[in-house]
Motif scaffolding. Sequence first.
Motif, PDB file in Angstrom:
ATOM      1  N   GLU A  88      19.321   7.210  49.207  1.00 24.35           N
ATOM      2  CA  GLU A  88      18.337   8.298  49.259  1.00 24.35           C
ATOM      3  C   GLU A  88      18.781   9.395  50.231  1.00 24.35           C
ATOM      4  O   GLU A  88      18.648  10.583  49.942  1.00 24.35           O
ATOM      5  N   ILE A  89      19.324   9.002  51.362  1.00 18.37           N
ATOM      6  CA  ILE A  89      19.810   9.982  52.337  1.00 18.37           C
ATOM      7  C   ILE A  89      20.949  10.797  51.735  1.00 18.37           C
ATOM      8  O   ILE A  89      20.992  12.023  51.873  1.00 18.37           O
ATOM      9  N   GLN A  90      21.865  10.138  51.049  1.00 14.02           N
ATOM     10  CA  GLN A  90      22.982  10.844  50.422  1.00 14.02           C
ATOM     11  C   GLN A  90      22.484  11.819  49.355  1.00 14.02           C
ATOM     12  O   GLN A  90      22.977  12.935  49.255  1.00 14.02           O
ATOM     13  N   ALA A  91      21.507  11.406  48.572  1.00 16.90           N
ATOM     14  CA  ALA A  91      20.950  12.290  47.540  1.00 16.90           C
ATOM     15  C   ALA A  91      20.292  13.510  48.178  1.00 16.90           C
ATOM     16  O   ALA A  91      20.419  14.636  47.692  1.00 16.90           O
ATOM     17  N   TYR A  92      19.599  13.311  49.294  1.00 19.65           N
ATOM     18  CA  TYR A  92      18.962  14.417  50.001  1.00 19.65           C
ATOM     19  C   TYR A  92      20.018  15.384  50.529  1.00 19.65           C
ATOM     20  O   TYR A  92      19.857  16.596  50.447  1.00 19.65           O
ATOM     21  N   LYS A  93      21.112  14.870  51.066  1.00 21.89           N
ATOM     22  CA  LYS A  93      22.188  15.725  51.560  1.00 21.89           C
ATOM     23  C   LYS A  93      22.781  16.568  50.429  1.00 21.89           C
ATOM     24  O   LYS A  93      23.100  17.733  50.622  1.00 21.89           O
ATOM     25  N   VAL A  94      22.911  15.993  49.254  1.00 16.62           N
ATOM     26  CA  VAL A  94      23.441  16.732  48.109  1.00 16.62           C
ATOM     27  C   VAL A  94      22.478  17.852  47.723  1.00 16.62           C
ATOM     28  O   VAL A  94      22.899  18.971  47.428  1.00 16.62           O
ATOM     29  N   GLU A  95      21.162  17.586  47.747  1.00 11.95           N
ATOM     30  CA  GLU A  95      20.171  18.616  47.436  1.00 11.95           C
ATOM     31  C   GLU A  95      20.234  19.755  48.441  1.00 11.95           C
ATOM     32  O   GLU A  95      20.179  20.928  48.068  1.00 11.95           O
ATOM     33  N   LEU A 116      17.222  -9.104  51.031  1.00 10.71           N
ATOM     34  CA  LEU A 116      16.205  -8.076  50.824  1.00 10.71           C
ATOM     35  C   LEU A 116      16.413  -6.914  51.798  1.00 10.71           C
ATOM     36  O   LEU A 116      16.340  -5.740  51.402  1.00 10.71           O
ATOM     37  N   CYS A 117      16.720  -7.230  53.052  1.00 12.34           N
ATOM     38  CA  CYS A 117      16.984  -6.188  54.052  1.00 12.34           C
ATOM     39  C   CYS A 117      18.233  -5.386  53.683  1.00 12.34           C
ATOM     40  O   CYS A 117      18.245  -4.158  53.809  1.00 12.34           O
ATOM     41  N   VAL A 118      19.274  -6.069  53.229  1.00 10.84           N
ATOM     42  CA  VAL A 118      20.499  -5.384  52.826  1.00 10.84           C
ATOM     43  C   VAL A 118      20.216  -4.468  51.637  1.00 10.84           C
ATOM     44  O   VAL A 118      20.664  -3.314  51.608  1.00 10.84           O
ATOM     45  N   ALA A 119      19.459  -4.942  50.671  1.00 12.18           N
ATOM     46  CA  ALA A 119      19.112  -4.126  49.509  1.00 12.18           C
ATOM     47  C   ALA A 119      18.315  -2.892  49.938  1.00 12.18           C
ATOM     48  O   ALA A 119      18.552  -1.778  49.453  1.00 12.18           O
ATOM     49  N   PHE A 120      17.371  -3.083  50.848  1.00  7.26           N
ATOM     50  CA  PHE A 120      16.585  -1.960  51.366  1.00  7.26           C
ATOM     51  C   PHE A 120      17.484  -0.926  52.042  1.00  7.26           C
ATOM     52  O   PHE A 120      17.332   0.275  51.827  1.00  7.26           O
ATOM     53  N   MET A 121      18.425  -1.385  52.850  1.00  5.04           N
ATOM     54  CA  MET A 121      19.339  -0.471  53.535  1.00  5.04           C
ATOM     55  C   MET A 121      20.198   0.303  52.532  1.00  5.04           C
ATOM     56  O   MET A 121      20.443   1.499  52.709  1.00  5.04           O
ATOM     57  N   ILE A 122      20.651  -0.349  51.482  1.00  2.00           N
ATOM     58  CA  ILE A 122      21.471   0.316  50.464  1.00  2.00           C
ATOM     59  C   ILE A 122      20.668   1.416  49.773  1.00  2.00           C
ATOM     60  O   ILE A 122      21.155   2.535  49.592  1.00  2.00           O
ATOM     61  N   VAL A 123      19.434   1.112  49.417  1.00  2.00           N
ATOM     62  CA  VAL A 123      18.568   2.111  48.775  1.00  2.00           C
ATOM     63  C   VAL A 123      18.307   3.262  49.740  1.00  2.00           C
ATOM     64  O   VAL A 123      18.352   4.443  49.367  1.00  2.00           O
ATOM     65  N   PHE A 124      18.040   2.955  50.998  1.00  2.00           N
ATOM     66  CA  PHE A 124      17.774   3.972  52.008  1.00  2.00           C
ATOM     67  C   PHE A 124      18.975   4.899  52.179  1.00  2.00           C
ATOM     68  O   PHE A 124      18.841   6.128  52.204  1.00  2.00           O
ATOM     69  N   ILE A 125      20.162   4.352  52.266  1.00  2.00           N
ATOM     70  CA  ILE A 125      21.378   5.148  52.412  1.00  2.00           C
ATOM     71  C   ILE A 125      21.611   6.010  51.176  1.00  2.00           C
ATOM     72  O   ILE A 125      21.995   7.181  51.281  1.00  2.00           O
TER      73      ILE A 125
END
Length: 113
Positions: A21-28, A10-19
């Motif tokens: 989201e950060i990448q998507a924000y950088k693209v924006e 669950l923690c690994v899945a959360f970290m993957i989603v978090f990363i």
Amino acid sequence: MARRLSIFMLCVAFMIVFIAEIQAYKVEISAAQQKGQANHPMYGTTQGSLRPQECSPRCTARCSATAYKKPCMLFCQKCCAKCLCVPPGTYGNKQVCPCYNNWKTKSGGPKCP
């Protein structure tokens, strides 16, 4: 043991989603920068934030309300070339660009419109 493994997954899945989201924000952010910072009202108004080729449209907007367009454009472009910024609006707001604000004529008056 199985409970620890599920919490770890669950923690690994959360970290993957978090990363992701950060990448998507950088693209924006990158896309907004390529559009000329349309979403950021301070772009071009802080010292050194413009490129020289962006001075003319900024000065056109700055000088749009004056009856003395030619001298306004001349001095605005000269100031923009030196400071790489143009204050927002058609009058005032010079405090956001100290270089633009503090450049004076020989007689002590403001050089930049």
